[in-house]
Design an enzyme around this catalytic site. Sequence first.
Site, PDB file in Angstrom:
ATOM      1  N   ARG A  13       5.340 -47.065 -26.223  1.00  0.00           N
ATOM      2  CA  ARG A  13       5.895 -47.864 -25.128  1.00  0.00           C
ATOM      3  C   ARG A  13       5.319 -49.270 -25.211  1.00  0.00           C
ATOM      4  O   ARG A  13       4.102 -49.449 -25.295  1.00  0.00           O
ATOM      5  CB  ARG A  13       5.554 -47.249 -23.779  1.00  0.00           C
ATOM      6  CG  ARG A  13       6.145 -48.054 -22.628  1.00  0.00           C
ATOM      7  CD  ARG A  13       5.788 -47.498 -21.292  1.00  0.00           C
ATOM      8  NE  ARG A  13       4.375 -47.699 -20.995  1.00  0.00           N
ATOM      9  CZ  ARG A  13       3.774 -47.214 -19.919  1.00  0.00           C
ATOM     10  NH1 ARG A  13       4.454 -46.480 -19.060  1.00  0.00           N
ATOM     11  NH2 ARG A  13       2.494 -47.440 -19.710  1.00  0.00           N
ATOM     12  N   GLU A  28      12.954 -45.100 -15.223  1.00  0.00           N
ATOM     13  CA  GLU A  28      11.947 -45.033 -14.161  1.00  0.00           C
ATOM     14  C   GLU A  28      12.300 -45.964 -13.020  1.00  0.00           C
ATOM     15  O   GLU A  28      11.593 -46.045 -12.029  1.00  0.00           O
ATOM     16  CB  GLU A  28      10.553 -45.356 -14.723  1.00  0.00           C
ATOM     17  CG  GLU A  28      10.478 -46.707 -15.398  1.00  0.00           C
ATOM     18  CD  GLU A  28       9.105 -46.995 -16.001  1.00  0.00           C
ATOM     19  OE1 GLU A  28       8.120 -46.394 -15.567  1.00  0.00           O
ATOM     20  OE2 GLU A  28       9.040 -47.855 -16.902  1.00  0.00           O
ATOM     21  N   HIS A  46      -8.934 -33.927   2.803  1.00  0.00           N
ATOM     22  CA  HIS A  46      -8.753 -35.163   2.050  1.00  0.00           C
ATOM     23  C   HIS A  46      -9.502 -35.139   0.731  1.00  0.00           C
ATOM     24  O   HIS A  46      -8.943 -35.399  -0.334  1.00  0.00           O
ATOM     25  CB  HIS A  46      -9.216 -36.338   2.928  1.00  0.00           C
ATOM     26  CG  HIS A  46      -9.134 -37.667   2.243  1.00  0.00           C
ATOM     27  ND1 HIS A  46     -10.221 -38.242   1.618  1.00  0.00           N
ATOM     28  CD2 HIS A  46      -8.105 -38.499   2.061  1.00  0.00           C
ATOM     29  CE1 HIS A  46      -9.845 -39.394   1.096  1.00  0.00           C
ATOM     30  NE2 HIS A  46      -8.560 -39.572   1.340  1.00  0.00           N
ATOM     31  N   TYR A  86      12.100 -32.526 -23.958  1.00  0.00           N
ATOM     32  CA  TYR A  86      10.667 -32.256 -24.071  1.00  0.00           C
ATOM     33  C   TYR A  86       9.941 -32.797 -22.848  1.00  0.00           C
ATOM     34  O   TYR A  86      10.468 -33.656 -22.134  1.00  0.00           O
ATOM     35  CB  TYR A  86      10.085 -32.896 -25.347  1.00  0.00           C
ATOM     36  CG  TYR A  86      10.073 -34.410 -25.287  1.00  0.00           C
ATOM     37  CD1 TYR A  86       8.995 -35.091 -24.708  1.00  0.00           C
ATOM     38  CD2 TYR A  86      11.141 -35.152 -25.764  1.00  0.00           C
ATOM     39  CE1 TYR A  86       8.997 -36.464 -24.610  1.00  0.00           C
ATOM     40  CE2 TYR A  86      11.151 -36.531 -25.672  1.00  0.00           C
ATOM     41  CZ  TYR A  86      10.073 -37.189 -25.095  1.00  0.00           C
ATOM     42  OH  TYR A  86      10.082 -38.546 -24.978  1.00  0.00           O
ATOM     43  N   GLY A 108      10.210 -41.784 -16.619  1.00  0.00           N
ATOM     44  CA  GLY A 108       8.848 -42.073 -16.174  1.00  0.00           C
ATOM     45  C   GLY A 108       8.766 -41.577 -14.740  1.00  0.00           C
ATOM     46  O   GLY A 108       9.072 -42.304 -13.795  1.00  0.00           O
ATOM     47  N   THR A 109       8.398 -40.322 -14.581  1.00  0.00           N
ATOM     48  CA  THR A 109       8.526 -39.731 -13.239  1.00  0.00           C
ATOM     49  C   THR A 109       7.495 -40.249 -12.247  1.00  0.00           C
ATOM     50  O   THR A 109       7.678 -40.100 -11.050  1.00  0.00           O
ATOM     51  CB  THR A 109       8.474 -38.187 -13.305  1.00  0.00           C
ATOM     52  OG1 THR A 109       7.336 -37.809 -14.078  1.00  0.00           O
ATOM     53  CG2 THR A 109       9.726 -37.626 -13.926  1.00  0.00           C
ATOM     54  N   ASN A 110       6.414 -40.874 -12.717  1.00  0.00           N
ATOM     55  CA  ASN A 110       5.471 -41.467 -11.755  1.00  0.00           C
ATOM     56  C   ASN A 110       6.127 -42.627 -11.022  1.00  0.00           C
ATOM     57  O   ASN A 110       6.185 -42.655  -9.792  1.00  0.00           O
ATOM     58  CB  ASN A 110       4.207 -41.986 -12.452  1.00  0.00           C
ATOM     59  CG  ASN A 110       3.362 -40.870 -13.030  1.00  0.00           C
ATOM     60  OD1 ASN A 110       3.644 -39.703 -12.792  1.00  0.00           O
ATOM     61  ND2 ASN A 110       2.354 -41.232 -13.790  1.00  0.00           N
ATOM     62  N   GLY A 148      -8.706  -8.331   5.123  1.00  0.00           N
ATOM     63  CA  GLY A 148      -9.479  -8.494   6.349  1.00  0.00           C
ATOM     64  C   GLY A 148      -8.676  -8.869   7.582  1.00  0.00           C
ATOM     65  O   GLY A 148      -9.229  -9.032   8.655  1.00  0.00           O
ATOM     66  N   CYS A 196       7.699 -38.288 -19.181  1.00  0.00           N
ATOM     67  CA  CYS A 196       6.345 -38.643 -19.592  1.00  0.00           C
ATOM     68  C   CYS A 196       5.457 -38.985 -18.402  1.00  0.00           C
ATOM     69  O   CYS A 196       4.410 -39.563 -18.547  1.00  0.00           O
ATOM     70  CB  CYS A 196       6.376 -39.786 -20.595  1.00  0.00           C
ATOM     71  SG  CYS A 196       7.056 -41.304 -19.938  1.00  0.00           S
ATOM     72  N   LYS A 216       0.838  -1.195   0.000  1.00  0.00           N
ATOM     73  CA  LYS A 216       0.000   0.000   0.000  1.00  0.00           C
ATOM     74  C   LYS A 216       0.876   1.249   0.000  1.00  0.00           C
ATOM     75  O   LYS A 216       0.691   2.150  -0.818  1.00  0.00           O
ATOM     76  CB  LYS A 216      -0.887  -0.024   1.259  1.00  0.00           C
ATOM     77  CG  LYS A 216      -2.130   0.816   1.146  1.00  0.00           C
ATOM     78  CD  LYS A 216      -2.948   0.770   2.440  1.00  0.00           C
ATOM     79  CE  LYS A 216      -3.789  -0.485   2.581  1.00  0.00           C
ATOM     80  NZ  LYS A 216      -4.390  -0.616   3.915  1.00  0.00           N
ATOM     81  N   ARG A 222      -3.594  -1.421  -6.421  1.00  0.00           N
ATOM     82  CA  ARG A 222      -2.806  -2.667  -6.430  1.00  0.00           C
ATOM     83  C   ARG A 222      -3.188  -3.454  -7.667  1.00  0.00           C
ATOM     84  O   ARG A 222      -4.202  -3.156  -8.314  1.00  0.00           O
ATOM     85  CB  ARG A 222      -3.068  -3.490  -5.170  1.00  0.00           C
ATOM     86  CG  ARG A 222      -4.515  -3.862  -5.015  1.00  0.00           C
ATOM     87  CD  ARG A 222      -4.757  -4.609  -3.702  1.00  0.00           C
ATOM     88  NE  ARG A 222      -6.174  -4.526  -3.368  1.00  0.00           N
ATOM     89  CZ  ARG A 222      -6.668  -4.563  -2.145  1.00  0.00           C
ATOM     90  NH1 ARG A 222      -5.881  -4.670  -1.117  1.00  0.00           N
ATOM     91  NH2 ARG A 222      -7.956  -4.503  -1.942  1.00  0.00           N
ATOM     92  N   MET A 256      -5.769  -7.222   8.773  1.00  0.00           N
ATOM     93  CA  MET A 256      -5.088  -6.149   9.489  1.00  0.00           C
ATOM     94  C   MET A 256      -6.031  -4.943   9.530  1.00  0.00           C
ATOM     95  O   MET A 256      -7.064  -4.949   8.905  1.00  0.00           O
ATOM     96  CB  MET A 256      -3.812  -5.787   8.751  1.00  0.00           C
ATOM     97  CG  MET A 256      -2.985  -6.996   8.417  1.00  0.00           C
ATOM     98  SD  MET A 256      -1.815  -7.380   9.677  1.00  0.00           S
ATOM     99  CE  MET A 256      -0.991  -5.832   9.750  1.00  0.00           C
ATOM    100  N   ARG A 288       0.626 -45.602 -24.631  1.00  0.00           N
ATOM    101  CA  ARG A 288       0.605 -46.819 -23.815  1.00  0.00           C
ATOM    102  C   ARG A 288      -0.129 -47.929 -24.547  1.00  0.00           C
ATOM    103  O   ARG A 288      -1.352 -47.862 -24.690  1.00  0.00           O
ATOM    104  CB  ARG A 288      -0.076 -46.534 -22.469  1.00  0.00           C
ATOM    105  CG  ARG A 288       0.766 -45.691 -21.543  1.00  0.00           C
ATOM    106  CD  ARG A 288      -0.074 -44.957 -20.538  1.00  0.00           C
ATOM    107  NE  ARG A 288      -0.816 -43.890 -21.188  1.00  0.00           N
ATOM    108  CZ  ARG A 288      -1.207 -42.776 -20.573  1.00  0.00           C
ATOM    109  NH1 ARG A 288      -0.980 -42.588 -19.305  1.00  0.00           N
ATOM    110  NH2 ARG A 288      -1.873 -41.845 -21.239  1.00  0.00           N
ATOM    111  N   SER A 346      13.498 -41.551 -21.703  1.00  0.00           N
ATOM    112  CA  SER A 346      12.333 -40.804 -21.243  1.00  0.00           C
ATOM    113  C   SER A 346      12.107 -41.139 -19.770  1.00  0.00           C
ATOM    114  O   SER A 346      11.946 -42.307 -19.408  1.00  0.00           O
ATOM    115  CB  SER A 346      11.109 -41.184 -22.066  1.00  0.00           C
ATOM    116  OG  SER A 346       9.973 -40.541 -21.549  1.00  0.00           O
ATOM    117  N   ARG A 377      -3.166   3.348   8.634  1.00  0.00           N
ATOM    118  CA  ARG A 377      -3.490   2.153   7.840  1.00  0.00           C
ATOM    119  C   ARG A 377      -2.358   1.150   7.823  1.00  0.00           C
ATOM    120  O   ARG A 377      -1.206   1.500   7.629  1.00  0.00           O
ATOM    121  CB  ARG A 377      -3.782   2.574   6.395  1.00  0.00           C
ATOM    122  CG  ARG A 377      -4.632   3.799   6.276  1.00  0.00           C
ATOM    123  CD  ARG A 377      -4.623   4.359   4.879  1.00  0.00           C
ATOM    124  NE  ARG A 377      -5.294   3.492   3.909  1.00  0.00           N
ATOM    125  CZ  ARG A 377      -5.334   3.738   2.608  1.00  0.00           C
ATOM    126  NH1 ARG A 377      -4.716   4.807   2.119  1.00  0.00           N
ATOM    127  NH2 ARG A 377      -5.961   2.931   1.799  1.00  0.00           N
TER     128      ARG A 377
END
Length: 889
Positions: free
Chosen positions: A622, A751, A460, A858, A772-774, A105, A838, A26, A342, A107, A566, A770, A96
């Site tokens: 794959r 992977e 959850h 990629y 496979g990050t899972n 809300g 992937c 501000k 702002r 301060m 897949r 490639s 202020r």
Amino acid sequence: MQKLVFNFKSKESKKIKNPKIFLGGKGSNLAEMVKIGLPVPPGFTISTKVCDLFYKNKKKLNSKIVKDIKKELKFIEKETGKKFGDLQSPLLVSVRSGARVSMPGMMDTILNLGLNDKTVLALANKTSNMRFAKDSYRRFIQLFGKVVFGVNDEKFDHVLDSAKNKQGVTDDSKLNVESLKKIVSEYKKICEDYTKRKFPDTPNEQLGLAIEAVFKSWMGERAVVYREKNGITKDIANGTAVNVVTMVFGNMGDDSATGVVFTRNGHNGKREIEGEYLINAQGEDVVAGVRTGKNVDLLKKEMPKSHKELSNACAKLEKHFREPQDIEFTIEQGKFYLLQTRTAKMSAGALIKTSVDMVKEKLIDKNRALTRIPAQQLEALLHRTMDESKIKDHKQLAKGIAASPGAASGIAIFNVKEAIELGESGKKVILVRKETKPEDVPAFFSAEGILTSLGGKSSHAAIVSRGMGKPCIVGCAELKINYDNNTCTANGITIKEGDTISIDGSAGTVYIGEVPTVEPKVTKDFQTILGWAQNTKQLGIRANADTPDAAKLARQYGAQGIGLCRTERMFNETDRIGLFVEMIMAQSPEERNQVLKKLQELQKSDFIGILKEMEGYKVTIRLLDPPLHEFLPNPEELKDKMIKENDNSEKTQRVLDRARELAEINPMMGHRGVRVAITYPEIYKMQITAVFEAAAELAKKKVNAKPQIMIPQVGSLAELNYIKSIYDDVKKQMEQKYKKKFKINFGTMLEVVRACLTSDELANTAEFFSFGTNDLTQAVFSFSREDAEGKFLPEYMEKELLEISPFQSIDVNGVGHLMRIGIKQGRNIKKDLEIGICGEHGGDPNSIKFCHSVDVSYVSASPHRIPIAIVAAAQATIEQKKSKKKSRK
Ligand code: ADP
Ligand code: MG
Ligand code: MG
């Protein structure tokens, strides 16, 4: 000593390195507005640093700072020709709060400070307006009582309400002098009873107490919890600043007003001033909704001169800040003032439109247009939404917290088991629960959407829904759920089990009946943004797609290739699952080969379809990944069914035996991927042949197909080489058969942890990698994803042991570290090795930025996330260039 109190006009504040951190959002914007010549009432800012010192000094202001404040106050007095406590021309100020980030809300602000029983009369005299003076006084006492002493607002409201009743008015601007006088004395009494002290009446004492109170509110419970919940750590904002601003009065009569506007429409981004104002009112009235505001369009008629000033100010602010602004203004007897500005918070659609428009208007360049859009926010534009034109035909039942975007309809079901059964039988179900637990997760799969009456954004239900991409509303408190008779009630309407409802997970609204939904569409402006991003980004963007339709959609969204196709998804289609089971049940290699021939034809036609859609781009196919038992019935269920149906046939018995034989304790680490092919090489041989055959046929038709073959679950060079020799055999055969050379790359997934660690070995055989990050994330954490997400991950996040699920955003320190190793070693062997990812992370903006930083070639994402990936990849490029420039300086 460092300067800590700055007049808005001060030239020194220009030299501050991080004005937002030091002066708060501000304060620094007020100073900037003054510097560009906009009408802001005189004032000064006490730095956030003083807040820190205040706490280090036993919550007292040190004398040096008190001196500085007095000096600045003198300066204001000179400028305004008014004086604190003066009986001719009293100065009034507002005090202020204002931290680096806005905390709506949380301060406090005090208006009209400087009033007491004497100055109020002076003010009345000077303005010949007793009503106005008394109105300002009662506002001051209420705010001061609340902020400084902690008096509950309700006590004041009670007095105000009964005064209105007594006088027979509903609007506080209609209260007369008599009523206001009474209110003032009763307000004072409330404060004095509460504090057991006389209400402070010298302006200097009032100011000191007010400044201290604002600093104290920084550590107030409300503010602390808010910062915790919103991840505002000390390095983001450490303390609040205090702004002392000369009062201007929107409550001086019918030629005065106060309002709040956006410089552009926050919902659709149109270039029009959007907002509300109130005649004869003070600032907090509009925000608090004491009275309903008038649309700012009306101001053009009611106060044309001020409207003109407002629109000029809007234009000037946008030009200066290069962002649509959210501003506060006040008109005092026809004179226009700005009190705050702002960056406006806008919807995803509005962000896109304003980005394109502002480039056209030459306010910003394309890089800025791209980086100002939070890529994640684009998700809201890529889900089904309710058909706007049809919503009005449906009654809104309730509103809760928007937890996971998208719209869905279905019958309300309150029981988890029933939701699973009905969902699986093809009914559209909305699961309605007070809250959900890990054991309810199967119902999430079979429901169209989830609605809970309890919980917040990290409950959850919210976390699991977002992970699955299911629409979800949580914390719908007005919805009273009754499990005894399976109903829920809100706003006097009761929904019984089986009644149809619709939920909008992007807005948090619940409707009665089925609201039709529409497919997301990419607007022209969105396409423009995507075009700019395409030209900027360096990362390749490919899609995870298993069908020609998915490939087509991905291409429309801008994917350049398929990073993961897949093949097993194809076996699950109804016309092949039977064949595939036959293959698994085959008792001899000959029998198996018979079935494989048929499957080969089917796969070939699948590949042709996809390769055609992606003509000109690489398609990474794959080979079979899941364990074989996934294609057979669950042995226990099958046994039950056999007993129930009195089925003693030899055939069913054989399936049961085989299913039992193939069953595994931990399938994730079991007989899957390359490991299945080592036992049954003929399966991969069939798939490889199908790829070659498809390529051969497309070549004949002059279609430029670029398939490549990828092996899953590889952990060692020996495994990879075993498959490579099958590939080599097939290739040789095919080249003889078709009398031509084929260029079909052979690569591996990374992977398995060991594959990352030995990527230099694998790179000798593999022509591409490639990640496979899972699976890699599962392996690195030793978390089985389904168990983790269903059972303990939500708890990890609630207890803040994890900030975000590693299945959602790449764990940079662990998984990311392994990726760096894999990339470095691989490229040591083959300098230009193509390396992609992937996993689902391919569609997550933060993961994409990480991938850019470690030189991944990629990312591959699901078709619906392609636009997000393209924008995030462009942002990564722009940000990296910026930080390189900076470090060179
Ligand atoms: P918040 O951060 O909650 O918006 P502000 O400090 O902006 O609190 O003040 C609350 C309201 O009072 C705003 O509408 C603002 O415009 C108004 N206000 C603040 N200072 C002044 C002033 N000096 N003169 C007139 N109105 C003011
Ligand atoms: Mg404000
Ligand atoms: Mg995998």
